[in-house]
Write a protein that holds these residues in place. Structure first.
Motif, PDB file in Angstrom:
ATOM      1  N   TRP A   1      59.253 -37.727 119.633  1.00  0.00           N
ATOM      2  CA  TRP A   1      59.219 -38.056 121.056  1.00  0.00           C
ATOM      3  C   TRP A   1      60.540 -38.697 121.509  1.00  0.00           C
ATOM      4  CZ3 TRP A   1      55.143 -39.439 117.724  1.00  0.00           C
ATOM      5  CH2 TRP A   1      53.955 -38.717 117.909  1.00  0.00           C
ATOM      6  N   ARG A   2      60.887 -38.410 122.768  1.00  0.00           N
ATOM      7  CA  ARG A   2      62.044 -39.008 123.413  1.00  0.00           C
ATOM      8  C   ARG A   2      61.646 -39.420 124.828  1.00  0.00           C
ATOM      9  NH1 ARG A   2      63.444 -38.559 118.807  1.00  0.00           N
ATOM     10  NH2 ARG A   2      65.506 -37.982 117.985  1.00  0.00           N
ATOM     11  N   ASP A   3      62.206 -40.521 125.308  1.00  0.00           N
ATOM     12  CA  ASP A   3      61.888 -41.000 126.654  1.00  0.00           C
ATOM     13  C   ASP A   3      62.206 -39.931 127.697  1.00  0.00           C
ATOM     14  OD1 ASP A   3      61.330 -43.344 125.348  1.00  0.00           O
ATOM     15  OD2 ASP A   3      62.965 -44.505 126.246  1.00  0.00           O
ATOM     16  N   GLY A   4      61.246 -39.659 128.578  1.00  0.00           N
ATOM     17  CA  GLY A   4      61.454 -38.728 129.669  1.00  0.00           C
ATOM     18  C   GLY A   4      61.350 -37.266 129.288  1.00  0.00           C
ATOM     19  N   GLN A   5      61.107 -36.967 128.017  1.00  0.00           N
ATOM     20  CA  GLN A   5      60.981 -35.579 127.576  1.00  0.00           C
ATOM     21  C   GLN A   5      59.526 -35.286 127.214  1.00  0.00           C
ATOM     22  OE1 GLN A   5      63.894 -34.531 124.573  1.00  0.00           O
ATOM     23  NE2 GLN A   5      65.511 -35.667 125.623  1.00  0.00           N
ATOM     24  N   TRP A   6      59.167 -34.005 127.269  1.00  0.00           N
ATOM     25  CA  TRP A   6      57.787 -33.655 126.991  1.00  0.00           C
ATOM     26  C   TRP A   6      57.688 -32.494 126.025  1.00  0.00           C
ATOM     27  CZ3 TRP A   6      55.970 -31.853 132.571  1.00  0.00           C
ATOM     28  CH2 TRP A   6      56.648 -30.690 132.934  1.00  0.00           C
ATOM     29  N   THR A   7      56.488 -32.359 125.477  1.00  0.00           N
ATOM     30  CA  THR A   7      56.154 -31.215 124.656  1.00  0.00           C
ATOM     31  C   THR A   7      54.706 -30.849 124.931  1.00  0.00           C
ATOM     32  OG1 THR A   7      56.210 -30.301 122.401  1.00  0.00           O
ATOM     33  CG2 THR A   7      55.365 -32.530 122.637  1.00  0.00           C
ATOM     34  N   MET A   8      54.373 -29.585 124.702  1.00  0.00           N
ATOM     35  CA  MET A   8      52.993 -29.116 124.864  1.00  0.00           C
ATOM     36  C   MET A   8      52.612 -28.328 123.612  1.00  0.00           C
ATOM     37  SD  MET A   8      51.284 -26.685 127.822  1.00  0.00           S
ATOM     38  CE  MET A   8      50.918 -28.013 129.005  1.00  0.00           C
TER      39      MET A   8
END
Length: 301
Positions: free
Chosen positions: A190-197
């Protein structure tokens, strides 16, 4: 007709077991809740309008309505940080969260924003900005803030129902590869402001081996289906089965029917655990006998 149903169930269960690169031991998969949902889940995969891969590349392309969440992630983060300061992101206060009960033992915590319904009253009061953003996105069926502290972990598991896809939006994370989720053998940090689905019916697990806490926005997004009847089936199951797993943050929030019953079921679960400690062979023999009796009953009727 009866044998057709039995064959369809067994074929679906075998498909679910061998789907993906990572799988449970056969004995565990036989008793896993995803096995009992296998026929429905195979329909979800067959008629899905989005890829059925472990990760969904570029969620915004498939779900453009989700973009406001990423655009306003600093506002969402601020409300999550405030909740953590107030110690409202926490484990369940009792046996009223059957879906995530086992996660609490290893540090995982949550604060529900919504669960297949309107926002919890506590969420609407404490997180007005986030709940307003979610209210404008009907495809988000469930949402919560989740925390994984240093040393926390989630053991390998797969979720039971394929009617949704899981979105993780980084809010306050270690920004470190030592804090990650593994889905079907592929890791994402995880990274701040980034997403994954990802598809939560693949086996997945997570660890935080960093020195910092991790808070994300966790959403279940309705899987879009190719046909109206398939979408209607998806929504029917979500509304009448998955919604019954609603768990409260605090007094005044809704508790679903399944969680009302869970405290009674947990008494039996504790007895089963005690039996396993005394005799694993007897414990598993009884579990397999129970499955055999269920199968025999289905064939008999």
């Amino acid at each position: 007709m009866k044998w057709v149903i039995v064959f369809a169930f067994l074929a679906s269960a075998v498909y679910v077991h061998y789907r993906g690169k990572v799988r449970h031991r056969l004995g565990r998969q036989l008793l896993d809740h995803s096995t009992f949902m296998a026929p429905v889940n195979v329909l979800m995969y067959a008629f899905s309008r989005v890829p059925t891969t472990a990760f969904i590349a570029e969620p915004g392309q498939h779900f453009p309505e989700l973009e406001p969440l990423r655009a306003h992630w600093p506002d969402i983060r601020d409300e999550a940080r405030r909740l953590r300061e107030l110690q409202h992101i926490k484990a369940a206060d009792g046996y009223n969260d059957v879906g995530f009960n086992s996660f609490f033992r290893r540090g995982w915590k949550r604060f529900y924003l919504k669960w297949y319904d309107e926002a919890h009253p506590s969420a609407a009061e404490l997180c007005p900005r986030t709940t307003a953003l979610l209210r404008a996105i009907p495809s988000v069926k469930a949402a919560m803030f989740t925390e994984l502290p240093p040393g926390g972990e989630l053991r390998p598991h797969r979720d039971p129902f394929a009617g949704s896809l899981r979105l993780h939006l980084g809010l306050d994370t270690p920004n470190d590869d030592a804090c990650f989720i593994d889905v079907d053998g592929t890791r994402y940090s995880w990274r701040d402001g980034q997403w994954t689905m990802f598809d939560e019916t693949y086996i997945h697990w997570a660890r935080n081996d960093s020195a910092d806490n991790r808070i994300i926005l966790f959403c279940d997004v309705e899987r879009p289906m190719r046909y109206r009847w398939a979408q209607a089936l998806n929504r029917l199951i979500a509304r009448h089965l998955i919604a019954a797993g609603a768990s409260p943050n605090m007094e005044g929030d809704k508790t679903g029917g399944i969680n009302h019953l869970f405290k009674y079921f947990y008494v039996l679960r504790l007895k089963a655990k005690a039996l396993r400690e005394r005799s694993q062979s007897l414990y598993y023999a009884l579990k397999y006998l129970l499955v055999a009796l269920v199968v025999a009953f289905i064939i008999w009727i």
